[in-house]
Write an enzyme that holds these catalytic residues in place. Sequence first.
Site, mmCIF file in Angstrom:
data_model
loop_
_atom_site.group_PDB
_atom_site.id
_atom_site.type_symbol
_atom_site.label_atom_id
_atom_site.label_comp_id
_atom_site.label_asym_id
_atom_site.label_seq_id
_atom_site.Cartn_x
_atom_site.Cartn_y
_atom_site.Cartn_z
ATOM 1 N N HIS A 66 0.837 -1.193 0.000
ATOM 2 C CA HIS A 66 0.000 0.000 0.000
ATOM 3 C C HIS A 66 0.873 1.244 0.000
ATOM 4 O O HIS A 66 2.047 1.198 0.382
ATOM 5 C CB HIS A 66 -0.929 0.015 1.220
ATOM 6 C CG HIS A 66 -0.212 -0.002 2.529
ATOM 7 N ND1 HIS A 66 0.276 -1.171 3.075
ATOM 8 C CD2 HIS A 66 0.098 0.977 3.410
ATOM 9 C CE1 HIS A 66 0.857 -0.914 4.232
ATOM 10 N NE2 HIS A 66 0.775 0.399 4.464
ATOM 11 N N CYS A 99 1.767 3.751 11.781
ATOM 12 C CA CYS A 99 2.709 3.286 10.772
ATOM 13 C C CYS A 99 2.984 4.425 9.800
ATOM 14 O O CYS A 99 2.296 5.449 9.838
ATOM 15 C CB CYS A 99 2.177 2.059 10.035
ATOM 16 S SG CYS A 99 0.744 2.368 8.980
#
Length: 674
Positions: A65, A190
């Site tokens: 991603h 993250c």
Amino acid sequence: MSELITADLVDLDLSAATKDDAARSLAERMAAAHRVTDLDGFLADVAAREAQMPTGLDGGIGIPHCRSEHVNAPTLAFGRSGAGIDFGAADGPAGLIFLIAAPAGADEDHLTILSGLARRLMDPEFTAALRAGTDPAAVAALIRGDEPAPAPSAEEEPGRERDQAEPAEDPEAAGTAEDAPFRIVAVTSCPTGIAHTYMAAESLVAAGRAEGVEVRVETQGSAGFEKLDPSVIAGADAVIWAHDVEVREKARFRGKPLVDVGVKAGVNRPAELIAEARRKAERGEVAAGPEAVGGEGFGGADGSGADHAHFGVRLRTYLMSGVSYMVPFVAAGGLLIALSFAIGGYGTANAASVADHFVWGEADSWAALLNQIGSAAFGFLVPVLAGYIAYGMADRPALVPGFVGGAIALTVNAGFLGGLVAGLLAGAVVMAIQRLPVHATLRGIMPVLVIPLIASAVVGFLMFIVVGKPIASLQNALTDWLNGLSGSNAVILGVVLGLMMCFDMGGPLNKVAYAFAVGGLADPTPGGLKVMAAVMAAGMVPPLAMALATTVRAGLFTKTERENGRAAWVLGASFITEGAIPFAAADPLRVIPSVMAGGAVTGALSMAFGATLRAPHGGVFVVPLIGEPFLYLLAVAAGTLVAAALVVLLKGARRTASGTEAAAADDAPVAVAA
């Protein structure tokens, strides 16, 4: 709002063999659906994100991603692989692959949907349904949530406040109840804040529920974050941070037992983290960092969860903390000194103090002023290096003993090596003090009074009496060795420095080589000036080589890479090695070895030519300060040509091989039924 995933974005028989092939196959579906505007540019962004941290998860899931300017609508593509594809998960290859694409400025609604998917991926029933699905349209509907699928109840939602799931409970009253559950507050985050952030949160909540532990999570993701209520934090028995970016507003969690790890640990081993948090609370261990004594941040200052990393990784993190804070002093001070030499010549270094003699209309006075300002900045190199190495290890309480140790390193002529040792000693001493049990009434004064006082005394004793003189002798031996380098020895050192500068292009090895070079500028010697010249020359090669390659063989590169190539001319000429990172991220196996070869050639030639440099930065703009400038530029040009030629050769060979395979497939005989 367009649908996040449609049947056209589902491949139930993904045949890719590698994660790069899988990303390309799914990204091609996005491009065909007009969700991605530049396929190769988007894949370069995916590769860059993958280089930060593998995206494989336990349970056979891969979630490549990224955010990208080449995405015009948040999109999911799903592929199911029967053979499995390695995405770096500890338990083996992934069979369920989600390619998640978010625009650079994705709106909050879409990011909330993406985070919801990340949570659902932690549900075994949901993933089992994905593995059993046979109709792409039905699978797309399941992923969108249109089809019935297991979903977390309100009380299981990580990050949701208690009053949304159940009546609020007075933390103080609960803390006195005999049957009160163990309470943990957690933060997950993250780099992109899209997937791992929410998956770690869901894993921690589920593991806590299985253990009878109440876990409340603050997800600091792309869709923003809602801070945990202060009363919830106050009533917690322990804290877990599962993060790969800095935790925001860390001071809220002070005084609590802390488990500090990377975000993937929160996804893959939440039960272990909860057990560790309980053990720390039972032992009364209020973290191994500043919070044990009332400081302002848990763990290392970088917030990277390094406490659980391999010692070598932690040591590198500590050293890079010091180097990163030192570099601005190097750049400012070194360029001021370089400018003074350009105006007044090298004799400017011996000028009288401008505080006693300064003539407004004389160029020599201005040159002396710049030199003395730059020298003052350079005087901070070793103390700043030592102070921020210590800061990286033990946060703010370690700054004072770190700076004191660095200053003593200068006093005893231990130099750059002394600064490294002083920083590590200061951090270690402070961390040892922080592990001592301290009464709660003393915690407030520990970080501002007791720790700086005791640690400075200990570090000062060690630097003056124990290790300072031996390190000074080692520093002198290193200086003498550099000054005595000639012939093949100098060339070998140039090769090594060139390889280090080009291997990770701004990463740890690059910074180590650069720090080694600038350490010699604080007390310049002929050998140190040669090292500085070789390091800067090699560091210019990667972006210049990629700029040249995109110019002479534009067809081998994407449109985005060609645009980056034009910018790389300026970046390379300015000694900004990071200008080649986009190329290395997109094609590391061809770009990195090529630029390393070019850097080795340049470093070797620079040392062989005896080129010297008195400025720590500046690229071609400080050529007047380079000894043997023509030969120096020749070394840079030679390395650039070697690297560019290798990149073109390797990329061309790949394209030729691909074309040959395609032709062979077209020419293959076709069996015809009789």
